[in-house]
Design an enzyme around this catalytic site. Structure first.
Site, mmCIF file in Angstrom:
data_model
loop_
_atom_site.group_PDB
_atom_site.id
_atom_site.type_symbol
_atom_site.label_atom_id
_atom_site.label_comp_id
_atom_site.label_asym_id
_atom_site.label_seq_id
_atom_site.Cartn_x
_atom_site.Cartn_y
_atom_site.Cartn_z
ATOM 1 N N GLU A 77 23.088 -32.551 26.509
ATOM 2 C CA GLU A 77 21.736 -33.101 26.400
ATOM 3 C C GLU A 77 21.633 -34.033 25.198
ATOM 4 O OE1 GLU A 77 17.441 -31.842 24.776
ATOM 5 O OE2 GLU A 77 18.543 -30.245 25.790
ATOM 6 N N GLU A 154 18.495 -27.454 14.715
ATOM 7 C CA GLU A 154 17.493 -27.153 15.736
ATOM 8 C C GLU A 154 17.390 -25.650 15.975
ATOM 9 O OE1 GLU A 154 16.700 -28.171 20.494
ATOM 10 O OE2 GLU A 154 18.402 -29.051 19.441
#
Length: 461
Positions: A77, A154
């Site tokens: 991604e 993240e």
């Protein structure tokens, strides 16, 4: 359109009108690529998505007989935005920024989607750039290491969010050893251990013509999109004349689930306790999904729902409280969330379980049924004002459901739901094994009366 439209993999062309006089078209190209579009009258923008039915559940551990690919889906991604032979990462960003467009991606448990929203005149550019990203990402080793650090940041951010922690632990508790229980983004250990070669193999094995689904909604000319897409993919070296069948959809049979624990407490020095309580739910293709939509609306969606009224309005015990019911190909969950002061955590958890049992034993009122039908109709209609929602609906229909149901059909299904249907499903859910997760400054002994688990697991973080 009267009733849902089936989407057989072997049917090369479909075309039909849907609610709001939109035109839905679907083409299955000789190579197995599927293209679906919904032309919306009066629209001046379009949202396009490139999908593969590969998510976090499809990754392999090191002892599976396959190359270890934990974390690969999330890595891809990120990496598909980092450059191709034709475009740098900056080129990709500039292409969309220069026209005021939006572009992003989402990794989920059963799919990955790369998408963009642009004005109608810029749709050919979006097709070209997304096709280049999808087919020709370099997965540059230096970029790979840079994105490893970004992903770890993240994950650290998510780890500091107690609601995220509670959600991840809840799926783990309810789904047990099922692959759907794994965190979508991976964890620091799997991301730290991922190799560029393993991610590359994952990319080449799953980003093929027979895997690709392209969905577009808004101001779209279907034939133009197919032509632009074919040209872009051919330029990338894909052999579009080779015969190929689309990959089969996942088996929709319910899996056997074994919950890992009824009670998980993660002790964190927060101001609140984040609670998630729930049970195994319904698969995405279950005939009772419309019933579940009504049940979830009555129970925990909106300010008039039972959870909101009982926990927040009458007792003032929480600011945020709601229920949720995601469904996947072979499993699902039905859960309730609340954030509250530590001194109220046990009371709130008990109230959530009590409200579900009350729904199971006493059912719903005519007013609640009428309000739920109105809520679902209005919320669905408002959501479909956005081409993003329509694009995602096409992707879900093609990848997961095998049928397209427009707004009118969805509301017909909801209108057929009876109060007896809702009570029967509530009784079914209430009889399933309960799992409770609490994240915050609280002791597990406070919840012993809520769940049947003599030896709860406690983690300190």
């Amino acid at each position: 359109m009267n009733g849902a439209v089936d989407l057989p993999l072997g049917t090369p062309e479909l075309e039909f009108r849907a609610a709001g006089d939109t035109l839905v078209r679907r083409s299955v190209l000789p190579s197995g690529i599927r293209v679906l579009s919904e032309r919306v009258p009066g629209s001046r923008s379009a949202t396009i998505g490139f999908w593969v039915a590969v998510g976090s559940r499809d990754e392999h551990p090191s002892d599976s007989g396959h190359p270890a690919t934990f974390g690969s889906t999330h890595f891809l991604e990120h990496l598909l935005f980092k450059g191709t032979a034709a475009r740098t990462a900056l080129d990709i960003a500039v292409a969309f920024d220069a026209v005021g467009g939006e572009h992003n991606a989402v990794t989920a448990k059963e799919y990955t989607c790369y998408y963009a929203k642009v004005q109608d005149r810029d749709l050919p550019m979006a097709v070209e750039v997304l096709a280049d990203m999808f087919t020709s990402s370099l997965l540059d080793p230096d970029e790979f290491e840079s994105e490893r650090r970004v992903i770890l940041e993240e994950l650290a951010m998510a780890g500091d969010d107690p609601a995220d922690v509670a959600s991840e632990r809840f799926f783990e508790a309810v789904l047990g050893r099922h692959p759907l229980a794994r965190p979508i983004g991976g964890d620091p250990e799997t991301i730290g251990a991922a190799t560029r070669d393993a991610v590359w193999e994952h990319y080449r094995a799953n980003y093929r013509p027979q895997d690709l689904v392209v969905t577009v909604a808004g101001a779209v000319d279907h034939d133009r999109v197919v032509a632009d897409l074919s040209r872009a993919l051919a330029a990338a070296g894909w052999r579009l004349d080779d015969e190929g069948a689309p990959v089969e959809r996942r088996d929709g049979g319910p899996a056997t689930l074994v919950a890992t624990t009824a009670l998980t407490v993660v002790e964190k020095p927060n101001e609140q306790v984040n609670l998630v309580l729930g049970v195994p739910g319904l698969v995405a293709t279950d005939d009772r999904r419309a019933v579940l939509s009504v049940l979830n609306t009555v129970f925990g969606a909106g300010m008039s729902s039972r959870l909101f009224q009982e926990v927040r309005e009458r007792r003032g015990l929480a600011y945020s409280v709601y229920s949720f019911a995601p469904g996947y190909s072979d499993a699902g969950v039905f859960g309730m969330y609340a954030g509250c002061a530590p001194r109220n955590a046990a009371t709130v958890a008990a109230l959530m379980r009590t409200e579900l049992e009350r729904l199971a034993h006493h059912g719903v009122t005519p007013d609640e049924m009428e309000r739920a039908v109105g809520y679902l109709g209005g919320a669905s209609a408002l959501a479909l004002e956005d081409s993003d929602t329509r694009m995602s609906r096409l992707g879900r229909a093609e990848l997961a459901l095998g049928e397209f149901a427009d707004l009118d059909e969805a509301l017909r299904r909801v209108a057929r739901v009876t109060a007896d249907d809702v009570q029967a499903l509530a009784a079914d859910l209430a009889a399933r094994p309960v799992s409770l997760v609490a994240v915050g400054p609280v002791d597990e002994h406070a919840f012993r009366s809520v769940v049947d688990q003599p030896e709860p697991r406690t983690d300190v973080a």
